[in-house]
Design a protein around this motif. Structure first.
Motif, PDB file in Angstrom:
ATOM      1  N   LEU A  91      47.707  71.020  55.625  1.00 56.80           N
ATOM      2  CA  LEU A  91      48.611  70.476  54.623  1.00 56.80           C
ATOM      3  C   LEU A  91      47.995  69.243  53.979  1.00 56.80           C
ATOM      4  CD1 LEU A  91      52.014  70.668  56.545  1.00 56.80           C
ATOM      5  CD2 LEU A  91      51.342  72.105  54.606  1.00 56.80           C
ATOM      6  N   ALA A  92      48.308  69.013  52.713  1.00 60.71           N
ATOM      7  CA  ALA A  92      47.833  67.825  52.014  1.00 60.71           C
ATOM      8  C   ALA A  92      48.914  67.333  51.067  1.00 60.71           C
ATOM      9  CB  ALA A  92      46.551  68.124  51.241  1.00 60.71           C
ATOM     10  N   ILE A  93      49.031  66.002  50.968  1.00 61.37           N
ATOM     11  CA  ILE A  93      49.954  65.364  50.035  1.00 61.37           C
ATOM     12  C   ILE A  93      49.156  64.887  48.831  1.00 61.37           C
ATOM     13  CG2 ILE A  93      51.642  63.514  49.710  1.00 61.37           C
ATOM     14  CD1 ILE A  93      51.943  63.473  52.785  1.00 61.37           C
ATOM     15  N   LEU A  94      49.652  65.172  47.638  1.00 58.12           N
ATOM     16  CA  LEU A  94      48.954  64.847  46.397  1.00 58.12           C
ATOM     17  C   LEU A  94      49.805  63.915  45.544  1.00 58.12           C
ATOM     18  CD1 LEU A  94      47.905  68.481  45.397  1.00 58.12           C
ATOM     19  CD2 LEU A  94      46.619  66.892  46.847  1.00 58.12           C
ATOM     20  N   LYS A  95      49.144  63.254  44.592  1.00 62.75           N
ATOM     21  CA  LYS A  95      49.843  62.442  43.580  1.00 62.75           C
ATOM     22  C   LYS A  95      49.198  62.724  42.236  1.00 62.75           C
ATOM     23  CE  LYS A  95      52.820  59.143  42.352  1.00 62.75           C
ATOM     24  NZ  LYS A  95      52.743  59.334  40.890  1.00 62.75           N
ATOM     25  N   THR A  96      49.998  63.199  41.285  1.00 64.13           N
ATOM     26  CA  THR A  96      49.485  63.480  39.956  1.00 64.13           C
ATOM     27  C   THR A  96      49.669  62.266  39.054  1.00 64.13           C
ATOM     28  OG1 THR A  96      51.586  64.407  39.224  1.00 64.13           O
ATOM     29  CG2 THR A  96      49.996  65.933  40.188  1.00 64.13           C
ATOM     30  N   SER A  97      48.839  62.169  38.028  1.00 67.19           N
ATOM     31  CA  SER A  97      48.919  61.035  37.105  1.00 67.19           C
ATOM     32  C   SER A  97      50.114  61.149  36.168  1.00 67.19           C
ATOM     33  CB  SER A  97      47.622  60.932  36.289  1.00 67.19           C
ATOM     34  OG  SER A  97      47.346  62.161  35.640  1.00 67.19           O
ATOM     35  N   THR A  98      50.596  62.372  35.950  1.00 65.59           N
ATOM     36  CA  THR A  98      51.802  62.598  35.150  1.00 65.59           C
ATOM     37  C   THR A  98      52.667  63.596  35.902  1.00 65.59           C
ATOM     38  OG1 THR A  98      50.710  64.366  33.909  1.00 65.59           O
ATOM     39  CG2 THR A  98      50.671  62.161  32.941  1.00 65.59           C
ATOM     40  N   VAL A 112      46.522  62.028  48.702  1.00 66.27           N
ATOM     41  CA  VAL A 112      47.144  60.904  49.387  1.00 66.27           C
ATOM     42  C   VAL A 112      46.947  61.003  50.894  1.00 66.27           C
ATOM     43  CG1 VAL A 112      49.332  59.718  49.830  1.00 66.27           C
ATOM     44  CG2 VAL A 112      48.841  60.639  47.549  1.00 66.27           C
ATOM     45  N   ALA A 113      47.133  62.165  51.465  1.00 64.78           N
ATOM     46  CA  ALA A 113      46.983  62.373  52.907  1.00 64.78           C
ATOM     47  C   ALA A 113      46.592  63.819  53.148  1.00 64.78           C
ATOM     48  CB  ALA A 113      48.276  62.033  53.644  1.00 64.78           C
ATOM     49  N   LEU A 114      45.856  64.057  54.237  1.00 65.96           N
ATOM     50  CA  LEU A 114      45.347  65.398  54.510  1.00 65.96           C
ATOM     51  C   LEU A 114      45.311  65.638  56.017  1.00 65.96           C
ATOM     52  CD1 LEU A 114      42.459  67.153  52.687  1.00 65.96           C
ATOM     53  CD2 LEU A 114      42.347  66.994  55.160  1.00 65.96           C
ATOM     54  N   ASP A 115      45.802  66.790  56.458  1.00 65.34           N
ATOM     55  CA  ASP A 115      45.790  67.185  57.861  1.00 65.34           C
ATOM     56  C   ASP A 115      45.187  68.584  57.959  1.00 65.34           C
ATOM     57  OD1 ASP A 115      46.293  68.045  60.458  1.00 65.34           O
ATOM     58  OD2 ASP A 115      48.227  67.049  60.582  1.00 65.34           O
ATOM     59  N   LYS A 116      43.903  68.659  58.341  1.00 67.45           N
ATOM     60  CA  LYS A 116      43.222  69.950  58.396  1.00 67.45           C
ATOM     61  C   LYS A 116      43.810  70.850  59.469  1.00 67.45           C
ATOM     62  CE  LYS A 116      38.740  68.479  56.523  1.00 67.45           C
ATOM     63  NZ  LYS A 116      37.282  68.409  56.758  1.00 67.45           N
TER      64      LYS A 116
END
Length: 528
Positions: free
Chosen positions: A373-380, A365-369
């Motif tokens: 840090l990175a924001i993720l979204k899983t399908s379940t 979803v978003a990434l800051d090198k």
């Protein structure tokens, strides 16, 4: 094999000049622990500590599995033994070898080993009386523990040469890292099986084929047959029609996805027939989640800590093929009930696709090198998540880190390490990092760091480059690892408009119960 080797070796050591008498061994730099294989043809290693009064405490390692023993100038006898540190204890049934050496034939589990690493004092009691006690602070215990495990896996180091070759895998299956389940491929049945035996009772059996996963109960006597079975955890239950084969009760067919998900998160498992309880097992801390992953991998033909996979030639362990060469691995964890998760940016940067073996496809979803840090979204999602502590880490406070290190080479289940916040800044005073003493390895990156109450205080991102530091200073660093503090994580989430829940620190009134790391932490695969 363990008992005969250990009692023979210990008896020899006690008959001469103490633990330094073993030929293939060496004293640690602190001058307290002797570590080595003892004999050139040995398939296991030993770490020994001798007191001034002549008692000897021993850690025996074979293929990385640990057990303990105690010897002295007088023979030992008793029925019940207990090992303890200042913060942890466990009981075991002792066995006794030549010379009255007390031997534990039970392998130490992950919790016992973690407590031993942090111990300042250790003691062994026999029928309530102390037969060994020692102050082990500053004796180099943690280094000796690492050394004896490495030695038993064939590695060489300051202790000398490792074992000539690791011991042959147990025909019953390989023991999982938590020390509860044995897993192996069964070519004749075209399945992979895991079983956990209960003291004085039957064994729980999990079986995975290409069709799915099922279960059974194996007893040491013929089981009374019944018509209505009940499979239940503390949160889920279903009825089934039991099938029988003398002393084996089983479900003839795979269990459903809801039952499988409940089993992954279960603290207890009970199996009953016609109202009679057949098996009752505590699953919490047994590594069942990782075992279920291992069974799936094994049934698909993959090699791993369990040995050769189904239909495999046994050519290698848990390695990647040419098709997935270059893929990376890491760790993520949920911060919301609907599948929003976090990881380190370097875990998912430059990936063609990101996957979770447990939750499926993962979207970045978003990434800051810069912040890593990175924001993720899983399908379940499983519905559970970590709450962020509303204040930053404190110097010296206890912490726990969770992750999936080394791409599954040391087991596919979640690994837990403990330590303290050892610094409030990173290299050269970098305030975007905190220093932690919990051990981490490649693959831990992106995993959660929680406080003593299970509240998130950081995200694991890196460890000190030991090779570079050794070349520069000649010193080998220990347990110098880094995490992004929760305060920086909150700023990153705020910038991206992501909602999250915070909770007060230690002693916060009416704080909700923390979610267990096993239910919110998951492994990630970066497809490049």
């Amino acid at each position: 094999m363990f008992r005969s080797f250990l009692t023979a070796l210990v008896a020899g050591l006690l008959a001469v000049a103490g633990p330094v008498a073993a030929d293939e061994s060496a004293l640690n730099k602190e001058g307290f622990w002797t570590v080595g294989r003892g004999e050139s043809d040995s398939t296991s290693c030993l770490a020994t500590l001798e007191t001034e009064s002549g008692e000897v405490f021993m850690l025996h390692a074979e293929n990385g599995a640990l057990a303990l023993a105690v010897g002295g100038k007088r023979p030992l006898k008793g029925r019940r033994a207990a090992f303890s540190t200042e913060a942890y204890s466990f009981s075991f049934t002792p066995a006794f070898g030549r010379g009255g050496v007390l031997v534990s034939e039970e392998e130490m589990n992950e919790s016992s080993i973690a407590a031993l690493r942090l111990a300042r004092e250790i003691a062994v009691k026999l029928d309530g009386r102390v037969v060994f006690s020692a102050d082990v602070e500053n004796t180099g215990l943690e280094g000796a523990l690492d050394a004896v495990i490495a030695c038993s896996k064939g590695q060489q180091g300051w202790w000398g040469a490792g074992v000539a070759s690791p011991a042959t895998a147990d025909v019953r299956g390989a023991l999982n890292p938590e020390g509860f389940w044995r897993v192996r491929a069964n070519a004749e049945e075209e399945s992979c099986t895991a079983y956990a035996a209960m003291k004085g009772g039957p064994a729980i059996v999990l079986v995975t084929t290409k069709e799915g996963t099922s279960f059974g109960v194996s007893a040491n006597k013929t089981l009374k047959q019944g018509r209505k079975g009940l499979f239940s955890t503390e949160a889920y239950a279903f009825d089934f029609e039991p099938s029988y084969d003398d002393n084996y009760l089983y479900l003839d067919g795979p269990i459903g996805q809801k039952a499988l998900a409940a089993l992954r998160l279960a603290r207890v498992l009970r199996i009953s027939v016609d109202g009679r309880r057949i098996a009752d097992m505590t699953l919490e801390g047994s590594g069942v989640d990782g075992v279920l992953d291992a069974l799936v991998d094994c049934a698909s033909g993959q090699d791993g800590w369990w040995g050769p996979g189904l239909g495999s030639e046994g050519a290698g362990a848990a390695g990647s093929s040419e098709d997935d060469a270059g893929d990376g691995s890491g760790t993520g964890f949920f911060i919301s009930a609907d599948g929003l998760a976090m990881t380190a940016a370097h875990v998912v940067a430059n990936c063609k696709a990101v996957e979770s073996p447990r939750w499926g496809a993962v979207k970045v979803v978003a990434l800051d090198k810069r912040a890593d840090l990175a924001i993720l979204k899983t399908s379940t999602a499983g519905g559970q998540f970590l709450m962020l502590r509303d204040r930053g880490p404190r110097l010296g406070e206890s912490l726990t880190a969770g992750g999936y290190p080394l791409g599954g080479l040391i087991g596919s289940g979640l690994k837990i390490t403990t330590g303290v916040v050892s610094g409030l800044s990173g290299p050269e005073g970098d305030r975007s990092l905190i220093q932690i003493s919990a051990q981490i390895q490649p693959g831990n990156s992106g995993g959660p760091v929680v406080d003593a109450n299970g509240r998130l205080i950081g995200v694991t991102v890196s460890k000190l480059d030991e090779v570079t530091l050794v070349r520069a200073t000649g010193e080998f660093p220990q347990n110098i690892n880094f995490a992004v503090p929760v305060t920086l994580l909150q700023a990153f989430l705020d910038e991206n408009g992501v909602a999250y829940r915070t909770v007060g620190g230690a002693g916060a009134p009416n704080a909700p119960a923390a979610a267990p790391l096993t239910s919110v932490t998951f492994s990630l695969i970066c497809r490049r």
